[in-house]
Design a protein around this motif. Structure first.
Motif, PDB file in Angstrom:
ATOM      1  N   GLN A  53       0.832  -1.205   0.000  1.00  0.00           N
ATOM      2  CA  GLN A  53       0.000   0.000   0.000  1.00  0.00           C
ATOM      3  C   GLN A  53       0.865   1.252   0.000  1.00  0.00           C
ATOM      4  N   ASN A  54       0.362   2.316  -0.613  1.00  0.00           N
ATOM      5  CA  ASN A  54       1.057   3.601  -0.558  1.00  0.00           C
ATOM      6  C   ASN A  54       1.288   3.986   0.895  1.00  0.00           C
ATOM      7  N   GLY A  55       2.468   4.541   1.146  1.00  0.00           N
ATOM      8  CA  GLY A  55       2.810   4.969   2.500  1.00  0.00           C
ATOM      9  C   GLY A  55       3.607   3.940   3.286  1.00  0.00           C
ATOM     10  N   MET A  56       3.669   2.687   2.801  1.00  0.00           N
ATOM     11  CA  MET A  56       4.484   1.679   3.485  1.00  0.00           C
ATOM     12  C   MET A  56       5.957   2.020   3.290  1.00  0.00           C
ATOM     13  N   SER A  57       6.769   1.643   4.267  1.00  0.00           N
ATOM     14  CA  SER A  57       8.209   1.875   4.152  1.00  0.00           C
ATOM     15  C   SER A  57       8.861   0.737   3.374  1.00  0.00           C
ATOM     16  N   LEU A  58      10.078   0.972   2.910  1.00  0.00           N
ATOM     17  CA  LEU A  58      10.840  -0.069   2.231  1.00  0.00           C
ATOM     18  C   LEU A  58      11.023  -1.267   3.152  1.00  0.00           C
ATOM     19  N   ALA A  59      11.303  -1.034   4.428  1.00  0.00           N
ATOM     20  CA  ALA A  59      11.486  -2.133   5.381  1.00  0.00           C
ATOM     21  C   ALA A  59      10.213  -2.968   5.508  1.00  0.00           C
ATOM     22  N   GLU A  60       9.056  -2.322   5.540  1.00  0.00           N
ATOM     23  CA  GLU A  60       7.790  -3.055   5.627  1.00  0.00           C
ATOM     24  C   GLU A  60       7.579  -3.928   4.381  1.00  0.00           C
ATOM     25  N   VAL A  61       7.872  -3.370   3.211  1.00  0.00           N
ATOM     26  CA  VAL A  61       7.716  -4.123   1.970  1.00  0.00           C
ATOM     27  C   VAL A  61       8.677  -5.307   1.953  1.00  0.00           C
ATOM     28  N   GLU A  62       9.937  -5.071   2.354  1.00  0.00           N
ATOM     29  CA  GLU A  62      10.916  -6.155   2.369  1.00  0.00           C
ATOM     30  C   GLU A  62      10.578  -7.211   3.421  1.00  0.00           C
ATOM     31  N   ASN A  63       9.905  -6.846   4.499  1.00  0.00           N
ATOM     32  CA  ASN A  63       9.453  -7.842   5.477  1.00  0.00           C
ATOM     33  C   ASN A  63       8.422  -8.771   4.853  1.00  0.00           C
ATOM     34  N   LEU A  64       7.609  -8.246   3.951  1.00  0.00           N
ATOM     35  CA  LEU A  64       6.600  -9.070   3.272  1.00  0.00           C
ATOM     36  C   LEU A  64       7.189  -9.903   2.135  1.00  0.00           C
ATOM     37  N   LEU A  65       8.088  -9.308   1.353  1.00  0.00           N
ATOM     38  CA  LEU A  65       8.539  -9.928   0.105  1.00  0.00           C
ATOM     39  C   LEU A  65       9.983 -10.400   0.107  1.00  0.00           C
ATOM     40  N   GLY A  66      10.760 -10.002   1.071  1.00  0.00           N
ATOM     41  CA  GLY A  66      12.201 -10.226   1.008  1.00  0.00           C
ATOM     42  C   GLY A  66      12.843  -9.100   0.210  1.00  0.00           C
ATOM     43  N   ALA A  67      14.151  -9.171   0.047  1.00  0.00           N
ATOM     44  CA  ALA A  67      14.866  -8.123  -0.684  1.00  0.00           C
ATOM     45  C   ALA A  67      14.545  -8.204  -2.165  1.00  0.00           C
ATOM     46  N   GLY A  68      14.363  -7.051  -2.775  1.00  0.00           N
ATOM     47  CA  GLY A  68      14.137  -6.978  -4.211  1.00  0.00           C
ATOM     48  C   GLY A  68      15.391  -6.547  -4.935  1.00  0.00           C
ATOM     49  N   ARG A  69      15.250  -6.335  -6.223  1.00  0.00           N
ATOM     50  CA  ARG A  69      16.366  -5.863  -7.052  1.00  0.00           C
ATOM     51  C   ARG A  69      16.097  -4.414  -7.404  1.00  0.00           C
ATOM     52  N   GLU A  70      17.009  -3.547  -7.022  1.00  0.00           N
ATOM     53  CA  GLU A  70      16.857  -2.125  -7.312  1.00  0.00           C
ATOM     54  C   GLU A  70      17.061  -1.888  -8.805  1.00  0.00           C
ATOM     55  N   LEU A  71      16.034  -1.344  -9.464  1.00  0.00           N
ATOM     56  CA  LEU A  71      16.130  -1.062 -10.890  1.00  0.00           C
ATOM     57  C   LEU A  71      16.730   0.300 -11.150  1.00  0.00           C
ATOM     58  N   SER A  72      16.359   1.296 -10.333  1.00  0.00           N
ATOM     59  CA  SER A  72      16.906   2.637 -10.543  1.00  0.00           C
ATOM     60  C   SER A  72      16.723   3.485  -9.306  1.00  0.00           C
ATOM     61  N   THR A  73      17.574   4.480  -9.194  1.00  0.00           N
ATOM     62  CA  THR A  73      17.422   5.513  -8.177  1.00  0.00           C
ATOM     63  C   THR A  73      17.678   6.852  -8.844  1.00  0.00           C
ATOM     64  N   VAL A  74      17.055   7.874  -8.323  1.00  0.00           N
ATOM     65  CA  VAL A  74      17.316   9.230  -8.785  1.00  0.00           C
ATOM     66  C   VAL A  74      17.844  10.008  -7.595  1.00  0.00           C
ATOM     67  N   ASP A  75      19.026  10.582  -7.772  1.00  0.00           N
ATOM     68  CA  ASP A  75      19.653  11.390  -6.736  1.00  0.00           C
ATOM     69  C   ASP A  75      19.707  12.828  -7.221  1.00  0.00           C
ATOM     70  N   ILE A  76      19.316  13.733  -6.369  1.00  0.00           N
ATOM     71  CA  ILE A  76      19.447  15.156  -6.669  1.00  0.00           C
ATOM     72  C   ILE A  76      20.367  15.748  -5.622  1.00  0.00           C
ATOM     73  N   GLU A  77      21.522  16.226  -6.080  1.00  0.00           N
ATOM     74  CA  GLU A  77      22.548  16.795  -5.215  1.00  0.00           C
ATOM     75  C   GLU A  77      22.890  15.854  -4.079  1.00  0.00           C
ATOM     76  N   GLY A  78      23.028  14.567  -4.394  1.00  0.00           N
ATOM     77  CA  GLY A  78      23.453  13.590  -3.413  1.00  0.00           C
ATOM     78  C   GLY A  78      22.367  13.051  -2.509  1.00  0.00           C
ATOM     79  N   ILE A  79      21.134  13.503  -2.685  1.00  0.00           N
ATOM     80  CA  ILE A  79      20.021  13.036  -1.861  1.00  0.00           C
ATOM     81  C   ILE A  79      19.147  12.131  -2.708  1.00  0.00           C
ATOM     82  N   GLU A  80      18.965  10.883  -2.232  1.00  0.00           N
ATOM     83  CA  GLU A  80      18.119   9.947  -2.974  1.00  0.00           C
ATOM     84  C   GLU A  80      16.676  10.411  -2.880  1.00  0.00           C
ATOM     85  N   THR A  81      16.037  10.574  -4.027  1.00  0.00           N
ATOM     86  CA  THR A  81      14.656  11.044  -4.028  1.00  0.00           C
ATOM     87  C   THR A  81      13.676   9.964  -4.442  1.00  0.00           C
TER      88      THR A  81
END
Length: 113
Positions: A53-81
Protein backbone atom coordinates in the motif's frame (compact mmCIF):
# COMPACT_ATOMS: atom_id res chain seq x y z
CA UNK A 1 18.70 43.91 -39.65
CA UNK A 2 21.35 44.96 -37.13
CA UNK A 3 18.60 46.46 -34.94
CA UNK A 4 16.69 43.14 -35.01
CA UNK A 5 19.85 41.27 -34.04
CA UNK A 6 20.74 43.58 -31.16
CA UNK A 7 17.14 44.00 -29.93
CA UNK A 8 15.85 40.42 -30.19
CA UNK A 9 18.39 37.76 -31.04
CA UNK A 10 21.25 38.86 -28.79
CA UNK A 11 19.10 39.12 -25.59
CA UNK A 12 17.49 35.78 -26.42
CA UNK A 13 20.93 34.17 -26.75
CA UNK A 14 21.96 35.54 -23.34
CA UNK A 15 18.73 34.27 -21.80
CA UNK A 16 19.29 30.77 -23.18
CA UNK A 17 22.89 30.72 -21.98
CA UNK A 18 21.78 31.62 -18.44
CA UNK A 19 19.39 28.62 -18.40
CA UNK A 20 22.15 26.10 -19.03
CA UNK A 21 22.49 23.50 -16.27
CA UNK A 22 25.65 21.95 -14.99
CA UNK A 23 25.98 18.17 -14.55
CA UNK A 24 25.46 18.41 -10.78
CA UNK A 25 22.10 20.20 -11.34
CA UNK A 26 20.75 17.33 -13.44
CA UNK A 27 19.18 14.34 -11.65
CA UNK A 28 21.26 11.22 -12.22
CA UNK A 29 19.76 7.77 -12.50
CA UNK A 30 21.63 4.84 -11.02
CA UNK A 31 20.63 1.70 -12.87
CA UNK A 32 22.95 -0.70 -11.06
CA UNK A 33 21.06 -3.68 -9.58
CA UNK A 34 21.72 -4.20 -5.87
CA UNK A 35 19.94 -7.37 -4.76
CA UNK A 36 18.44 -10.31 -6.58
CA UNK A 37 14.96 -11.69 -6.09
CA UNK A 38 12.76 -14.26 -7.74
CA UNK A 39 14.83 -17.32 -7.05
CA UNK A 40 13.21 -20.75 -7.29
CA UNK A 41 12.55 -20.59 -3.53
CA UNK A 42 10.76 -17.23 -3.59
CA UNK A 43 7.76 -16.33 -5.69
CA UNK A 44 5.75 -13.11 -5.64
CA UNK A 45 2.02 -13.42 -6.16
CA UNK A 46 -0.91 -11.15 -6.92
CA UNK A 47 -1.80 -11.40 -3.23
CA UNK A 48 1.68 -10.06 -2.34
CA UNK A 49 1.21 -7.23 -4.82
CA UNK A 50 -2.19 -6.30 -3.38
CA UNK A 51 -0.74 -6.23 0.16
CA UNK A 52 1.60 -3.36 -0.78
CA UNK A 53 0.00 0.00 0.00
CA UNK A 54 1.06 3.60 -0.56
CA UNK A 55 2.81 4.97 2.50
CA UNK A 56 4.48 1.68 3.48
CA UNK A 57 8.21 1.87 4.15
CA UNK A 58 10.84 -0.07 2.23
CA UNK A 59 11.49 -2.13 5.38
CA UNK A 60 7.79 -3.06 5.63
CA UNK A 61 7.72 -4.12 1.97
CA UNK A 62 10.92 -6.15 2.37
CA UNK A 63 9.45 -7.84 5.48
CA UNK A 64 6.60 -9.07 3.27
CA UNK A 65 8.54 -9.93 0.11
CA UNK A 66 12.20 -10.23 1.01
CA UNK A 67 14.87 -8.12 -0.68
CA UNK A 68 14.14 -6.98 -4.21
CA UNK A 69 16.37 -5.86 -7.05
CA UNK A 70 16.86 -2.12 -7.31
CA UNK A 71 16.13 -1.06 -10.89
CA UNK A 72 16.91 2.64 -10.54
CA UNK A 73 17.42 5.51 -8.18
CA UNK A 74 17.32 9.23 -8.79
CA UNK A 75 19.65 11.39 -6.74
CA UNK A 76 19.45 15.16 -6.67
CA UNK A 77 22.55 16.79 -5.22
CA UNK A 78 23.45 13.59 -3.41
CA UNK A 79 20.02 13.04 -1.86
CA UNK A 80 18.12 9.95 -2.97
CA UNK A 81 14.66 11.04 -4.03
CA UNK A 82 13.12 8.13 -5.92
CA UNK A 83 13.87 4.39 -6.04
CA UNK A 84 12.25 1.62 -8.10
CA UNK A 85 12.60 -1.93 -6.76
CA UNK A 86 11.56 -5.11 -8.60
CA UNK A 87 10.52 -8.56 -7.44
CA UNK A 88 10.55 -11.07 -10.31
CA UNK A 89 9.66 -14.72 -10.73
CA UNK A 90 11.61 -17.20 -12.89
CA UNK A 91 8.74 -17.24 -15.43
CA UNK A 92 9.06 -13.48 -16.03
CA UNK A 93 6.04 -12.40 -14.01
CA UNK A 94 7.00 -9.53 -11.75
CA UNK A 95 6.08 -6.50 -9.72
CA UNK A 96 7.86 -3.26 -9.03
CA UNK A 97 7.38 -0.68 -6.32
CA UNK A 98 8.34 3.00 -6.50
CA UNK A 99 9.53 4.68 -3.32
CA UNK A 100 9.93 8.39 -2.71
CA UNK A 101 12.25 8.85 0.20
CA UNK A 102 11.49 5.64 2.06
CA UNK A 103 7.75 5.44 1.33
CA UNK A 104 5.74 3.64 -1.37
CA UNK A 105 4.21 6.04 -3.89
CA UNK A 106 3.31 3.57 -6.64
CA UNK A 107 3.43 0.00 -7.85
CA UNK A 108 2.95 -2.07 -11.01
CA UNK A 109 2.80 -5.76 -11.88
CA UNK A 110 2.93 -8.01 -14.90
CA UNK A 111 1.30 -11.44 -15.08
CA UNK A 112 1.00 -12.16 -11.36
CA UNK A 113 -1.63 -14.69 -10.29
Amino acid sequence: MLKLFSAVILPLAFLLMSCETSPQDTPQANTQPTETAGTAESRVTLSDYEAIQNGMSLAEVENLLGAGRELSTVDIEGIETTRVVEWANPDGTNMNVTFQGDLVIGKAQFGLE
